[in-house]
Design a protein around this motif. Structure first.
Motif, short mmCIF file in Angstrom:
data_model
loop_
_atom_site.label_atom_id
_atom_site.label_comp_id
_atom_site.label_asym_id
_atom_site.label_seq_id
_atom_site.Cartn_x
_atom_site.Cartn_y
_atom_site.Cartn_z
N VAL A 501 12.58 37.44 0.52
CA VAL A 501 12.68 36.62 1.72
C VAL A 501 13.12 37.55 2.86
CG1 VAL A 501 15.06 35.94 1.17
CG2 VAL A 501 13.71 34.59 2.80
N THR A 502 12.43 37.42 4.00
CA THR A 502 12.71 38.28 5.15
C THR A 502 13.15 37.42 6.33
OG1 THR A 502 11.03 39.85 4.41
CG2 THR A 502 11.77 40.05 6.68
N LEU A 503 14.25 37.80 6.95
CA LEU A 503 14.80 37.09 8.10
C LEU A 503 14.75 38.01 9.31
CD1 LEU A 503 18.06 35.71 6.43
CD2 LEU A 503 15.85 34.59 6.54
N LYS A 504 14.36 37.43 10.47
CA LYS A 504 14.31 38.20 11.71
C LYS A 504 15.11 37.48 12.78
CE LYS A 504 9.79 40.31 10.85
NZ LYS A 504 8.40 40.49 11.34
N SER A 505 15.95 38.25 13.46
CA SER A 505 16.72 37.71 14.58
C SER A 505 16.77 38.78 15.65
CB SER A 505 18.13 37.32 14.14
OG SER A 505 18.89 36.86 15.24
N GLY A 506 16.05 38.55 16.73
CA GLY A 506 15.96 39.56 17.78
C GLY A 506 15.34 40.83 17.23
N SER A 507 16.06 41.95 17.36
CA SER A 507 15.53 43.23 16.87
C SER A 507 15.98 43.55 15.45
CB SER A 507 15.98 44.36 17.81
OG SER A 507 17.40 44.43 17.86
N ASP A 508 16.72 42.63 14.84
CA ASP A 508 17.26 42.88 13.50
C ASP A 508 16.45 42.17 12.42
OD1 ASP A 508 19.49 44.42 14.38
OD2 ASP A 508 20.47 42.57 15.02
N THR A 509 16.28 42.87 11.29
CA THR A 509 15.53 42.31 10.15
C THR A 509 16.31 42.54 8.87
OG1 THR A 509 13.41 42.77 11.21
CG2 THR A 509 13.37 42.40 8.84
N ILE A 510 16.41 41.48 8.07
CA ILE A 510 17.05 41.58 6.74
C ILE A 510 16.02 41.16 5.70
CG2 ILE A 510 18.83 40.68 5.20
CD1 ILE A 510 20.59 40.19 7.62
N LYS A 511 15.88 41.99 4.67
CA LYS A 511 14.97 41.68 3.56
C LYS A 511 15.80 41.58 2.28
CE LYS A 511 10.62 43.09 1.37
NZ LYS A 511 9.52 44.08 1.37
N LEU A 512 15.67 40.44 1.61
CA LEU A 512 16.42 40.18 0.39
C LEU A 512 15.48 39.96 -0.77
CD1 LEU A 512 18.84 37.53 1.91
CD2 LEU A 512 19.37 39.94 1.53
N TYR A 513 15.96 40.29 -1.98
CA TYR A 513 15.18 40.09 -3.21
C TYR A 513 15.90 39.04 -4.06
CZ TYR A 513 12.58 44.34 -2.08
OH TYR A 513 11.78 45.28 -1.46
N ILE A 514 15.18 37.98 -4.43
CA ILE A 514 15.77 36.94 -5.26
C ILE A 514 16.15 37.53 -6.61
CG2 ILE A 514 15.46 34.64 -6.24
CD1 ILE A 514 15.36 34.80 -3.17
N ASN A 515 17.38 37.27 -7.03
CA ASN A 515 17.91 37.74 -8.32
C ASN A 515 18.00 39.25 -8.41
OD1 ASN A 515 17.93 35.03 -9.06
ND2 ASN A 515 15.97 35.16 -10.12
N SER A 517 20.05 42.73 -6.50
CA SER A 517 21.12 43.14 -5.58
C SER A 517 20.64 44.05 -4.46
CB SER A 517 22.24 43.84 -6.37
OG SER A 517 22.85 42.95 -7.27
N ASP A 518 19.40 44.53 -4.54
CA ASP A 518 18.88 45.38 -3.47
C ASP A 518 18.64 44.57 -2.21
OD1 ASP A 518 18.92 47.52 -5.18
OD2 ASP A 518 16.79 47.44 -5.67
N ALA A 519 18.96 45.14 -1.06
CA ALA A 519 18.69 44.50 0.23
C ALA A 519 18.40 45.58 1.25
CB ALA A 519 19.88 43.66 0.67
N TYR A 520 17.65 45.22 2.30
CA TYR A 520 17.30 46.16 3.35
C TYR A 520 17.69 45.56 4.70
CZ TYR A 520 14.64 48.91 -0.01
OH TYR A 520 14.29 49.68 -1.08
N VAL A 521 18.41 46.34 5.50
CA VAL A 521 18.78 45.95 6.85
C VAL A 521 18.11 46.92 7.80
CG1 VAL A 521 20.64 45.57 8.49
CG2 VAL A 521 20.97 44.99 6.07
N ASN A 522 17.15 46.43 8.56
CA ASN A 522 16.38 47.28 9.48
C ASN A 522 15.81 48.50 8.77
OD1 ASN A 522 16.97 45.55 11.66
ND2 ASN A 522 18.91 46.60 12.05
N GLY A 523 15.36 48.28 7.54
CA GLY A 523 14.71 49.32 6.76
C GLY A 523 15.63 50.17 5.93
N SER A 524 16.93 50.05 6.11
CA SER A 524 17.89 50.86 5.35
C SER A 524 18.35 50.08 4.12
CB SER A 524 19.09 51.22 6.22
OG SER A 524 18.69 52.02 7.31
N LYS A 525 18.30 50.73 2.98
CA LYS A 525 18.66 50.06 1.73
C LYS A 525 20.16 49.97 1.57
CE LYS A 525 17.81 50.22 -3.27
NZ LYS A 525 17.15 50.95 -4.39
N THR A 526 20.62 48.83 1.05
CA THR A 526 22.01 48.63 0.68
C THR A 526 22.06 47.80 -0.59
OG1 THR A 526 24.19 47.94 1.49
CG2 THR A 526 22.32 46.53 2.04
N GLU A 527 23.24 47.60 -1.13
CA GLU A 527 23.36 46.85 -2.37
C GLU A 527 24.37 45.73 -2.20
OE1 GLU A 527 24.31 47.61 -7.11
OE2 GLU A 527 23.71 49.25 -5.82
#
Length: 570
Positions: A501-515, A517-527
């Protein structure tokens, strides 16, 4: 280098009655430690869950593994070199093969056995001061880390009294500890002389960085195929020869004396042939699996294992498995699993015993088990959920998968059973609550049931599925929460193919994976600490993570058992 059973050990075993001779108490202790009916269930956990003692050169998590300079071509990616120096003869530097290997591998560790063969040397340690200082200074200039096993196997050799040994060790440690890339290893033999207990040779916590043991799994005690069963049990040979057994006396000593140090198998091996002409590879295969899987599950303080992949002339049991692909594959399979540190990779999980209060994340939770029953060679482990079999294995680490997607939300029971053929040896019942992608073991619910109120700029957010707290993280229904933050449905994109699921707010984007722990904030990976999951048909996401990455701060007010969360725009 590995030593034969000492003469004093053999003499004590010849005494006619167990109560009449010195060493009888240790003999009986070992016999009792070799007995058991053990069954423990484990899963994979994050690397921070591993015990950490802050010792010199201790990895935060994961297990190093190593072997000798010789005969190492078939073992993949090992990060630790096992090598030797002879103290008595004042060996001036590392052997040339070791030197060359280290020159080519700047990040390789060294398990350096600095051997002493003479009691006279130990007694006159002051005469070796210049030699110790010169070698230690030389080692400090390498770019490698050195684990110095000083005068190992002292409890099975004639190298002076305990007092003399301790003084020599402490003197050497004081010099070694001047350099950051060197650590001191105190390393008895696991099952040494019955009349030389560990306590008589322990130099003290201030001088010892790591606890080591030499531990070899053999079929025939003293090369005798007709040894009495009690003797086999006391010296953990034949059917009782498992690394998890051999380590018990040392682990007991550490527990009894509150010694909190990382542990290593300084050198060890499993007999796969002998001078009687027997090929014992099938026997050895089980022991190798025990050495590289069960040991690090049962004893998470073990953070290094070194295999002595060579042969000593004159010994009955042969440990060299060069050319034996089935045994080599066991080592490579275990050490590439993700639990071990390789030459070019950190570990990516640690083992966690499943017990009360453990909250695990799926949807597929890996299960492992250590099973042992006295004298039983072939044990099968079966796994059941609510009486329905979900997996079975007769090979350590006895892996299976608990698939939460196939289980309804609510209370369930995971059961593990160990069997010898049709005979059940042991069982372990582990009740758990399942909610979405989470399973909480023990009597509690998966999520806290307290009321959760979430407000933004003073206005409470309404949800059709209640927020919940899982593993101390608050999860909220994604769409309602995103809408409250001003994110319209057109800026919420679900992708069923890759479960994102991808969320966009202004210039910011968050991409999450169901089930996941990987996530991406503006293309940068975090956990994430807790992954998004689906509960009652709604995708729930971590509130704080979404809020802070979309320029809101989070304030908690926990009163009257109600968790009030206030979001304020930054």
């Amino acid at each position: 280098m590995k030593k034969l059973i000492s003469i004093i050990m053999i003499l004590t075993m010849l005494s006619p009655t167990a109560s009449a001779w010195e060493g009888a108490e240790e003999y009986d202790l070992r016999k009792n430690l070799a007995k058991g009916n053990e069954l423990n269930v484990y899963t994979e956990s994050d690397t921070d869950s591993a015990p950490y003692f802050g010792a010199r050169l201790e990895p935060r998590s994961g297990v190093y593994f190593g072997t000798l300079t010789e005969n190492n071509d078939e073992i993949k990616n090992f990060p630790t070199l096992l090598t030797y120096m002879e103290f008595d003869s004042r060996q001036p530097d590392l052997y040339v093969p070791s030197y060359r290997m280290l020159a080519a591998n700047k990040n390789m560790n060294v398990m350096l056995a600095w051997n002493i063969a003479s009691a006279e040397t130990v007694r006159n340690i002051d005469a070796y001061t210049d030699y110790i200082e010169s070698i230690v200074k030389k080692l400090s200039k390498y770019e490698n880390n050195f684990y110095i096993r000083f005068a190992g196997e002292m409890n099975d050799a004639e190298i002076g009294t305990g007092e003399e040994y301790i003084r020599a060790f402490r003197k050497t440690a004081d010099i070694v500890h001047k350099y950051d890339n060197l650590a001191m290893v105190w390393s008895p033999i696991a099952l040494g002389s019955l009349v030389k207990p560990f306590k008589d040779y322990y130099p003290g916590n201030d001088y010892v960085d790591w606890i080591g043991i030499s531990s070899y799994q053999i079929n025939y005690l003293w090369g005798d195929r007709d040894v009495a069963n009690d003797n086999k049990m006391a010296f953990m040979t034949g059917p009782y020869a498992w690394q998890t057994n051999s380590m018990k006396p040392m682990i007991k000593f550490m527990n009894d004396n509150n010694i909190k140090k990382p542990v290593m198998i300084s050198e060890g091996g499993v007999a796969n042939r002998n001078t009687f002409g027997e090929d014992t590879s099938a026997w050895a295969a089980k022991r190798l699996r025990n050495m590289y899987w069960d040991v690090i599950m049962e004893y998470p303080q073990v953070k290094m294992i070194n295999y002595f992949n060579t042969q000593i002339p004159g010994e009955t049991e042969l440990f060299n498995f060069v050319g034996n692909s089935s045994l080599i594959n066991i080592v490579n399979e275990a050490t590439s699993s993700g639990a071990y540190i390789t030459l070019d990779k950190e570990n990516n999980f640690s083992f966690q015993k499943i017990q009360d209060t453990a909250t695990l994340t799926g949807p597929k939770i890996p299960l492992y088990a250590h099973a042992y029953s006295t004298g039983i060679e072939n044990i099968t482990v079966e796994y059941y959920v609510d009486g329905v079999k979900i997996g079975s294995s007769n090979t350590s680490p006895n892996k299976a998968l608990l698939n939460l997607s196939a289980i309804s939300d609510g209370k369930h029971t995971l059961e593990a059973r160990s069997l010898n053929g049709e005979e059940q040896l042991n069982s372990k019942s582990l009740p758990f609550a399942k909610l979405g992608v989470f399973a909480r073991f023990g009597a509690g619910e998966i999520a806290e049931t307290k009321q959760i109120n979430v407000s933004l700029d003073g206005k409470q957010i309404t949800f059709d599925v209640k927020p919940c707290i899982i593993a101390n993280r608050t999860l909220v229904p994604l769409r309602a929460f995103a809408n409250a933050l001003g994110i319209t449905d057109s800026n919420i994109d679900y992708n069923d193919n890759d479960k994102t699921v991808t969320l966009k707010s202004g210039s910011d984007t968050i991409k999450l994976y169901i089930n996941n722990s990987d996530a991406y904030v503006n293309g940068s990976k975090t956990e994430l600490d807790v992954p998004p999951t689906i509960i009652n048909g709604r995708t729930l996401v971590p509130l704080r993570f979404i809020s802070e990455n979309f320029n809101c701060s989070v304030e908690h007010n926990d009163t009257n058992n109600i968790l009030n969360i206030f979001l304020t725009r930054k």
